[in-house]
Design a protein around this motif. Structure first.
Motif, PDB file in Angstrom:
ATOM      1  N   GLU A 138       0.951  -1.076   0.044  1.00 34.32           N
ATOM      2  CA  GLU A 138       0.019   0.052   0.150  1.00 34.32           C
ATOM      3  C   GLU A 138       0.689   1.384  -0.002  1.00 34.32           C
ATOM      4  OE1 GLU A 138      -0.362  -2.337   2.460  1.00 34.32           O
ATOM      5  OE2 GLU A 138      -2.003  -3.319   1.572  1.00 34.32           O
ATOM      6  N   LEU A 139       2.080   1.339   0.835  1.00 34.22           N
ATOM      7  CA  LEU A 139       2.857   2.351   0.738  1.00 34.22           C
ATOM      8  C   LEU A 139       3.482   2.791  -0.545  1.00 34.22           C
ATOM      9  CD1 LEU A 139       4.150   4.508   2.242  1.00 34.22           C
ATOM     10  CD2 LEU A 139       6.125   3.003   2.948  1.00 34.22           C
ATOM     11  N   GLU A 165       1.021   4.203  -2.826  1.00 37.20           N
ATOM     12  CA  GLU A 165       0.708   5.603  -2.487  1.00 37.20           C
ATOM     13  C   GLU A 165       1.755   6.469  -3.147  1.00 37.20           C
ATOM     14  OE1 GLU A 165       0.134   6.392   1.594  1.00 37.20           O
ATOM     15  OE2 GLU A 165      -1.396   4.650   1.712  1.00 37.20           O
ATOM     16  N   GLN A 224       1.579   6.803  -6.795  1.00 36.88           N
ATOM     17  CA  GLN A 224       0.451   7.541  -7.317  1.00 36.88           C
ATOM     18  C   GLN A 224       0.687   9.157  -7.012  1.00 36.88           C
ATOM     19  OE1 GLN A 224      -3.044   5.931  -5.352  1.00 36.88           O
ATOM     20  NE2 GLN A 224      -3.402   4.679  -7.459  1.00 36.88           N
ATOM     21  N   ALA A 225       1.444   9.276  -5.877  1.00 38.74           N
ATOM     22  CA  ALA A 225       2.127  10.647  -5.575  1.00 38.74           C
ATOM     23  C   ALA A 225       3.176  11.306  -6.767  1.00 38.74           C
ATOM     24  CB  ALA A 225       2.624  10.716  -4.357  1.00 38.74           C
ATOM     25  N   ARG A 270       0.948  12.156  -9.645  1.00 36.30           N
ATOM     26  CA  ARG A 270       0.284  13.390  -9.281  1.00 36.30           C
ATOM     27  C   ARG A 270       1.336  14.615  -9.526  1.00 36.30           C
ATOM     28  NH1 ARG A 270      -2.275  10.252  -5.461  1.00 36.30           N
ATOM     29  NH2 ARG A 270      -0.793  11.081  -3.762  1.00 36.30           N
ATOM     30  N   SER A 296      -5.719   4.389 -10.414  1.00 36.67           N
ATOM     31  CA  SER A 296      -5.466   2.975  -9.663  1.00 36.67           C
ATOM     32  C   SER A 296      -4.231   2.372 -10.172  1.00 36.67           C
ATOM     33  CB  SER A 296      -6.744   2.076 -10.017  1.00 36.67           C
ATOM     34  OG  SER A 296      -6.734   1.762 -11.434  1.00 36.67           O
ATOM     35  N   THR A 297      -3.564   1.815  -9.017  1.00 36.24           N
ATOM     36  CA  THR A 297      -2.242   1.152  -9.368  1.00 36.24           C
ATOM     37  C   THR A 297      -2.203  -0.189  -8.913  1.00 36.24           C
ATOM     38  OG1 THR A 297      -1.314   3.301  -9.029  1.00 36.24           O
ATOM     39  CG2 THR A 297       0.078   1.446  -8.840  1.00 36.24           C
ATOM     40  N   THR A 337      -0.103   1.935 -13.680  1.00 35.69           N
ATOM     41  CA  THR A 337      -1.079   3.016 -13.017  1.00 35.69           C
ATOM     42  C   THR A 337      -2.025   3.327 -14.128  1.00 35.69           C
ATOM     43  OG1 THR A 337       0.273   4.002 -11.112  1.00 35.69           O
ATOM     44  CG2 THR A 337      -1.480   5.071 -12.202  1.00 35.69           C
TER      45      THR A 337
END
Length: 149
Positions: free
Chosen positions: A14-15, A18, A21-22, A25, A87-88, A98
């Motif tokens: 999960e990390l 995240e 995805q960051a 972004r 979503s990844t 992603t």
């Protein structure tokens, strides 16, 4: 998901997701700000670009030149793609796929809904986009839209 790298297998997936995805972004923020000087750091030296009609490997410089050209055209037509969701999926500890959903406005017309995918990989220097896959032929969508307006 199983990691092929035992050193990375204990890290929470999960990390990693995240972080990926960051990363994307931040990439989107740079594109939105037309910060083309920052964009090379997001890409591998060679990038696989896949569209509904083609598949080819381009240099980072070629890819960024095309991005600059698209930004100039969008500037003329007052359009902008906004990242809506992503979503990844982890692909073994060194790679992530992603899927991104974008909304692009064209002048006063209804928004176009777009989807694309990025293959992100872990490199010695951090993260890097190795492949960019579009699901639509954007130039054709824009041509079709202009014919119906």
């Amino acid at each position: 998901m199983f990691s092929h790298d035992p050193a990375l297998g204990s890290r929470p997936s999960e990390l990693d997701i995240e972080i990926i995805q960051a990363f994307l972004r931040r990439y989107d923020d740079c594109v939105s700000a037309s910060d083309f000087d920052a964009l090379p750091g997001f890409f591998d030296p060679q990038i696989l670009v896949v569209t509904p009609s083609t598949s080819r490997c381009v240099t980072r410089e070629e890819f960024l030149a095309a991005a600059r050209a698209r930004a100039r055209v969008r500037g003329l037509t007052a359009s902008r793609a906004t990242l809506v969701t992503q979503s990844t999926v982890e692909l073994g500890g060194h790679y992530w796929l992603t899927s991104a959903h974008w909304r692009m406005t064209l002048d006063d017309a209804a928004a176009l809904e777009l989807s694309s995918d990025f293959l992100v990989r872990r490199t010695d220097g951090g993260l890097s986009i190795a492949a960019y896959l579009t699901r639509q032929d954007l130039p054709q969508l824009i041509r079709d839209r202009s014919r119906t307006d």
